[in-house]
Design an enzyme around this catalytic site. Structure first.
Site, PDB file in Angstrom:
ATOM      1  N   HIS B  75      16.078  -0.262  22.933  1.00 43.16           N
ATOM      2  CA  HIS B  75      14.795  -0.549  22.289  1.00 43.16           C
ATOM      3  C   HIS B  75      13.995  -1.421  23.207  1.00 43.16           C
ATOM      4  O   HIS B  75      14.533  -2.340  23.827  1.00 43.16           O
ATOM      5  CB  HIS B  75      15.020  -1.293  20.965  1.00 43.16           C
ATOM      6  CG  HIS B  75      15.742  -0.473  19.955  1.00 43.16           C
ATOM      7  ND1 HIS B  75      15.360   0.780  19.614  1.00 43.16           N
ATOM      8  CD2 HIS B  75      16.836  -0.749  19.203  1.00 43.16           C
ATOM      9  CE1 HIS B  75      16.177   1.256  18.704  1.00 43.16           C
ATOM     10  NE2 HIS B  75      17.077   0.369  18.434  1.00 43.16           N
ATOM     11  N   ILE B 137      17.478   7.785  15.737  1.00 46.44           N
ATOM     12  CA  ILE B 137      17.716   7.288  14.386  1.00 46.44           C
ATOM     13  C   ILE B 137      19.078   6.618  14.315  1.00 46.44           C
ATOM     14  O   ILE B 137      20.033   7.086  14.934  1.00 46.44           O
ATOM     15  CB  ILE B 137      17.688   8.459  13.374  1.00 46.44           C
ATOM     16  CG1 ILE B 137      16.297   9.065  13.339  1.00 46.44           C
ATOM     17  CG2 ILE B 137      18.087   7.998  11.993  1.00 46.44           C
ATOM     18  CD1 ILE B 137      16.156  10.188  12.346  1.00 46.44           C
ATOM     19  N   CYS B 167      22.643   7.690  23.015  1.00 46.50           N
ATOM     20  CA  CYS B 167      23.247   8.280  21.831  1.00 46.50           C
ATOM     21  C   CYS B 167      24.508   9.074  22.166  1.00 46.50           C
ATOM     22  O   CYS B 167      24.913   9.937  21.398  1.00 46.50           O
ATOM     23  CB  CYS B 167      22.255   9.190  21.102  1.00 46.50           C
ATOM     24  SG  CYS B 167      20.764   8.300  20.638  1.00 46.50           S
TER      25      CYS B 167
END
Lengths: 209, 224
Positions: B75, B137, B167
């Protein structure tokens, strides 16, 4: 909606029909349920805990299960572990209080067992029950089935669908089918009886003809 | 909410989840950005971080372990982050459905700028433009209340993604809205507000109360 369900399932149980809910969450009898969709099967002092078919369907494919340590305490309504699916980890809550005596190690290598066999091979923990009175506060199959039905029905209603749900139609068709078969059998026996009566009459009352 | 440190945001979420559980507050959404931070999910897939932790300080990033689902991700500034704290039980949906709706929110936002995004194939949650990932997500559901949420790449520094296997999916690139579209992008606040509107529309919220610290949704107007 609910009253229709009650009528249909009462008719089904009266006629002793077992309905297979294909594509609909199955609820197993003899288990008790928490409203967050965990089940518990009590055998003596030991209880097995898992999540329901409804819950695993809503989660999607489980990729990871976080199990508690053997010997850890669990309490009614509190979380004891988690399952992960589609990048979402969901807490699992315990329907009863006690101490964990066994965890399903299989789930470490095959977490998908929760999806394929939520009531059998996908069991999660075994607990030594400390307070058997708690079981009375849990839902049993009929009540949880009703709430699950209403719950899932609200989702079915979200997608365009005909007035009756497929469950209703399935059940009523099965009842109608069984009635039809029963009627056919009765008529067949009647015809047979009539036929044999005529034959017997023919023989004993030969002189009549 | 501007740029918020990851750990501060975590604490805020925990407090909001507890409040939501006792129905002290209505469904809430946090909209913010983070300073450069790498985060790991519950499965602690450390092996997908390709540089040692000591290196992280040099590139100006932090590492945080979380309780959310999903693998490792990054992030950073210019990435729109949305943390919905909502009660899934009240709206009657499950984890899979919720995640699908989060994906749809991002897909809709992308389409506003002419970018054709889609949800991932089986097992690859997230929002993709072709073979490139534009949105990620990672969710945590506790007592039916969600925390964590989604991250949409507006224009983050994509070089940070080189230090991880994002991920856990190797050989797939990461992209951003800036890279995928030629049109002029408005300010990030506008894009974040649009994301919230898409989200609110998909979940059937009709009443949005905007607060400076984020936005609070009241959940009437459910179209069940």
């Amino acid at each position: 909606m609910a009253s229709r369900l009650l009528w249909a399932s009462r008719a089904a149980s009266y006629l002793r029909i077992s309905v297979f809910h294909r594509g609909f969450a199955s609820v197993v009898k003899d288990l008790k349920y928490l409203d967050s969709h965990e089940w518990v099967k009590v055998e003596g002092n030991s209880a097995t805990v898992g999540i329901t078919d409804h819950a695993q369907d809503h989660l999607g494919d489980v990729v990871y299960v976080e199990l508690p340590e053997v010997g850890a305490p669990v309490s009614h309504g509190s979380s004891f572990g988690a399952v992960e699916s589609v990048k979402a980890t969901s807490d699992i809550n315990s329907p009863i209080s006690g101490k964990v005596v066994e965890v399903n190690e299989e789930l470490n290598s095959s977490p998908g067992l929760i999806n394929s066999s939520p009531y059998d091979k996908g069991w999660i923990i075994k607990v030594e029950v400390s307070n058997s009175g708690e079981l009375n506060s849990l839902m049993d199959a009929d009540k949880s089935h009703l709430s699950l039905f209403i719950h899932s029905n609200s989702e079915l209603a979200a997608t365009p669908s005909s007035g009756m749900s497929s469950y209703d139609i399935h059940l009523l068709l099965t009842v109608a089918y069984r009635c039809f078969i029963a009627l056919m059998v009765i008529m067949y026996i009647e015809v047979l009886a009539l036929g044999s009566m005529l034959v017997v009459n023919y023989f004993i009352g030969l002189h009549v003809w | 909410m501007g740029t918020v440190n990851y750990l501060d945001a975590l604490k805020l979420q925990e407090k909001l989840v507890a409040d939501r559980k006792t129905s002290k507050i209505a469904d809430t959404v946090l909209s913010l950005q983070h300073p450069p931070t790498y985060t790991l999910g519950k499965r602690r897939t450390d092996h997908n971080l390709l540089i040692p932790e000591s290196e992280l300080k040099k590139i100006g990033a932090e590492l945080c372990y979380t309780q959310r689902g999903g693998d490792i991700t990054f992030h950073g500034p210019h990435q729109a982050i949305l943390y919905p704290i909502i009660s899934l039980r009240d709206i009657g949906i499950g984890a899979r459905n919720y995640v699908e709706k989060l994906e749809l929110s991002m897909i809709e936002l992308a389409s506003l700028y002419g970018v054709r995004a889609c949800a991932g194939q089986k097992g690859e949650t997230g929002v993709w433009v072709g073979e490139r990932k534009i949105g990620a997500i990672g969710v945590r559901i506790s007592y039916g209340i969600t925390s964590h949420g989604l991250a949409f790449n507006i224009d983050p520094d994509l070089s940070y993604f080189k230090h991880i296997v994002p991920c856990g999916i190797a050989d797939k690139e990461v992209t951003s809205l800036r890279k995928e579209t030629d049109s002029v992008l408005p300010t990030e606040e506008v894009i974040q507000e649009q994301l919230i509107s898409c989200f609110a529309r998909l979940f059937g919220y009709s009443n949005l109360i905007w607060r400076e610290k984020g936005s609070i949704l009241s959940d009437n107007g459910e179209n069940r």
